[in-house]
Design an enzyme around this catalytic site. Sequence first.
Site, PDB file in Angstrom:
ATOM      1  N   SER A  34       0.779  -1.351   0.100  1.00 23.34           N
ATOM      2  CA  SER A  34      -0.048  -0.184   0.034  1.00 23.34           C
ATOM      3  C   SER A  34       0.914   1.256  -0.044  1.00 23.34           C
ATOM      4  CB  SER A  34      -0.806  -0.054   1.399  1.00 23.34           C
ATOM      5  OG  SER A  34      -1.772  -0.898   1.261  1.00 23.34           O
ATOM      6  N   HIS A  65      -3.940   0.131  -7.025  1.00 24.06           N
ATOM      7  CA  HIS A  65      -2.931  -0.980  -7.255  1.00 24.06           C
ATOM      8  C   HIS A  65      -3.049  -1.086  -8.775  1.00 24.06           C
ATOM      9  CE1 HIS A  65      -2.335  -3.286  -3.202  1.00 24.06           C
ATOM     10  NE2 HIS A  65      -3.065  -1.947  -3.038  1.00 24.06           N
ATOM     11  N   HIS A  87      -4.975  -9.913  -2.962  1.00 24.99           N
ATOM     12  CA  HIS A  87      -5.079 -10.382  -1.623  1.00 24.99           C
ATOM     13  C   HIS A  87      -6.225 -11.751  -1.881  1.00 24.99           C
ATOM     14  CE1 HIS A  87      -3.884  -6.089  -1.347  1.00 24.99           C
ATOM     15  NE2 HIS A  87      -3.253  -6.577  -0.226  1.00 24.99           N
ATOM     16  N   TYR A  89      -8.477 -11.836   0.317  1.00 26.30           N
ATOM     17  CA  TYR A  89     -10.019 -11.255   0.555  1.00 26.30           C
ATOM     18  C   TYR A  89     -10.570 -10.962  -0.639  1.00 26.30           C
ATOM     19  CZ  TYR A  89      -7.731  -6.708   0.474  1.00 26.30           C
ATOM     20  OH  TYR A  89      -7.143  -5.701   0.288  1.00 26.30           O
ATOM     21  N   GLU A  90      -9.824 -10.768  -1.750  1.00 27.93           N
ATOM     22  CA  GLU A  90     -10.465 -10.554  -2.812  1.00 27.93           C
ATOM     23  C   GLU A  90     -11.228 -11.814  -3.721  1.00 27.93           C
ATOM     24  OE1 GLU A  90      -8.251  -7.726  -5.588  1.00 27.93           O
ATOM     25  OE2 GLU A  90      -6.557  -8.196  -3.832  1.00 27.93           O
ATOM     26  N   ALA A 117       1.281  -3.032   4.536  1.00 31.03           N
ATOM     27  CA  ALA A 117       0.677  -2.251   5.546  1.00 31.03           C
ATOM     28  C   ALA A 117       0.077  -2.853   6.581  1.00 31.03           C
ATOM     29  CB  ALA A 117      -0.632  -1.154   5.098  1.00 31.03           C
ATOM     30  N   MET A 215      -3.208  -8.440   6.049  1.00 27.95           N
ATOM     31  CA  MET A 215      -3.955  -9.363   5.329  1.00 27.95           C
ATOM     32  C   MET A 215      -3.208  -9.650   3.976  1.00 27.95           C
ATOM     33  SD  MET A 215      -7.630  -7.187   5.414  1.00 27.95           S
ATOM     34  CE  MET A 215      -8.063  -6.481   7.099  1.00 27.95           C
ATOM     35  N   SER A 216      -1.825  -9.699   4.260  1.00 29.22           N
ATOM     36  CA  SER A 216      -1.017 -10.244   2.818  1.00 29.22           C
ATOM     37  C   SER A 216       0.224 -11.037   3.435  1.00 29.22           C
ATOM     38  CB  SER A 216      -0.786  -9.030   2.124  1.00 29.22           C
ATOM     39  OG  SER A 216       0.203  -8.268   2.736  1.00 29.22           O
ATOM     40  N   ASN A 239      -1.685   1.945  11.637  1.00 33.28           N
ATOM     41  CA  ASN A 239      -2.641   2.023  12.648  1.00 33.28           C
ATOM     42  C   ASN A 239      -2.394   1.340  13.829  1.00 33.28           C
ATOM     43  OD1 ASN A 239      -3.802   0.004  10.566  1.00 33.28           O
ATOM     44  ND2 ASN A 239      -4.799  -0.457  12.323  1.00 33.28           N
ATOM     45  N   HIS A 251     -10.292   2.267   6.283  1.00 29.47           N
ATOM     46  CA  HIS A 251      -9.063   2.278   5.304  1.00 29.47           C
ATOM     47  C   HIS A 251      -8.478   3.540   5.017  1.00 29.47           C
ATOM     48  CE1 HIS A 251      -7.362   0.647   1.939  1.00 29.47           C
ATOM     49  NE2 HIS A 251      -7.827   1.182   1.051  1.00 29.47           N
TER      50      HIS A 251
HETATM   51  N1  HPA Z   1      -5.344  -5.006  10.547  1.00 28.57           N
HETATM   52  C1  HPA Z   1      -5.030  -5.999   9.569  1.00 28.57           C
HETATM   53  N2  HPA Z   1      -4.559  -5.530   8.566  1.00 28.57           N
HETATM   54  C2  HPA Z   1      -4.267  -4.116   8.443  1.00 28.57           C
HETATM   55  C3  HPA Z   1      -4.553  -3.351   9.462  1.00 28.57           C
HETATM   56  C4  HPA Z   1      -5.168  -3.798  10.746  1.00 28.57           C
HETATM   57  O1  HPA Z   1      -5.489  -3.135  11.660  1.00 28.57           O
HETATM   58  N3  HPA Z   1      -4.240  -2.206   9.110  1.00 28.57           N
HETATM   59  C5  HPA Z   1      -3.724  -2.334   7.836  1.00 28.57           C
HETATM   60  N4  HPA Z   1      -3.747  -3.624   7.334  1.00 28.57           N
END
Ligand code: HPA
Length: 280
Positions: A34, A65, A87, A89-90, A117, A215-216, A239, A251
């Site tokens: 990201s 992307h 990913h 999740y896609e 990220a 998530m990757s 975060n 996001h």
């Molecule tokens: N959790 C999962 N995936 C993420 C997060 C999170 O807090 N921040 C960025 N990708």
Amino acid sequence: MSESALWDELQRAAEVVRSKLGARHPSVGVILGSGLGAFADTLTDAVAIPYGELPGFPSSSVVGHSGRLVAGKVGDTQVLAMQGRVHYYEGHALDRVVFPVRTMVALGARTLVITNAAGGVNPSYRPGDLVLIRDHLNMLGESPLRGPNDDRLGPRFPDMTEAYPATLRAFARERARGLGLELAEGVYCALSGPCYETPAEVRMLATLGADLAGMSTVPEVIAAAHMGARVLGISCVTNQAAGLGVGKLSHAEVTETAERIRGTFTRLIADLLAGIGGVP
Ligand code: HPA
């Protein structure tokens, strides 16, 4: 998919890339997470191939992307860059998620820099921190290696003890110091997403030894380890994970932090790519 079908598909994708590489012989690969995609535009003597032109490559749906494999130079190092990744999740199967990274390794990228990220589960992390991945937890409930194994790609039961070699992490820490950055080290936990974790899940992850949630990355590292490539993983803490900071996660917060830290992260990546191939 049968084992020989994956092998054949990989040879086809590699052949298309090779036909565009000319005299370029990449030894290092990078996955730009990201906010980092624009780094690929800074490679010199570059050639870019949209994923859509590569057989077997999944197409990315996430905004921002662009989905290209870019070959070019950083300093004197020939690099392959994944500008965008897909990913789990896609909705892609994990063997598709890791197909681009397998292609980079098949083309000679034996050392990979994989970025992402992530949410900070370790309470000492602050948004904007860059953290070296020391190890991971796979909580996807699945492996990209599930199914028949092709011994030409790697062993049935690959070792993961040194998936993120200490030598590469030491190199990265030293280079970062040269840029005035102190990099922490942590354990990255991959979750399927796409919702962020609940505060209870974040407490569970901390108990299990996770420092970062994302998530990757983990499927890509498993595929790389399977093929004998070594990985330097770096997370940008975008975060504090759910329940650790104030308010809700969004996001927008993730992309804002990634954007804020982009200059620093990009300088570090450039510096690392230029030298990492020579690390023993
Ligand atoms: N959790 C999962 N995936 C993420 C997060 C999170 O807090 N921040 C960025 N990708």
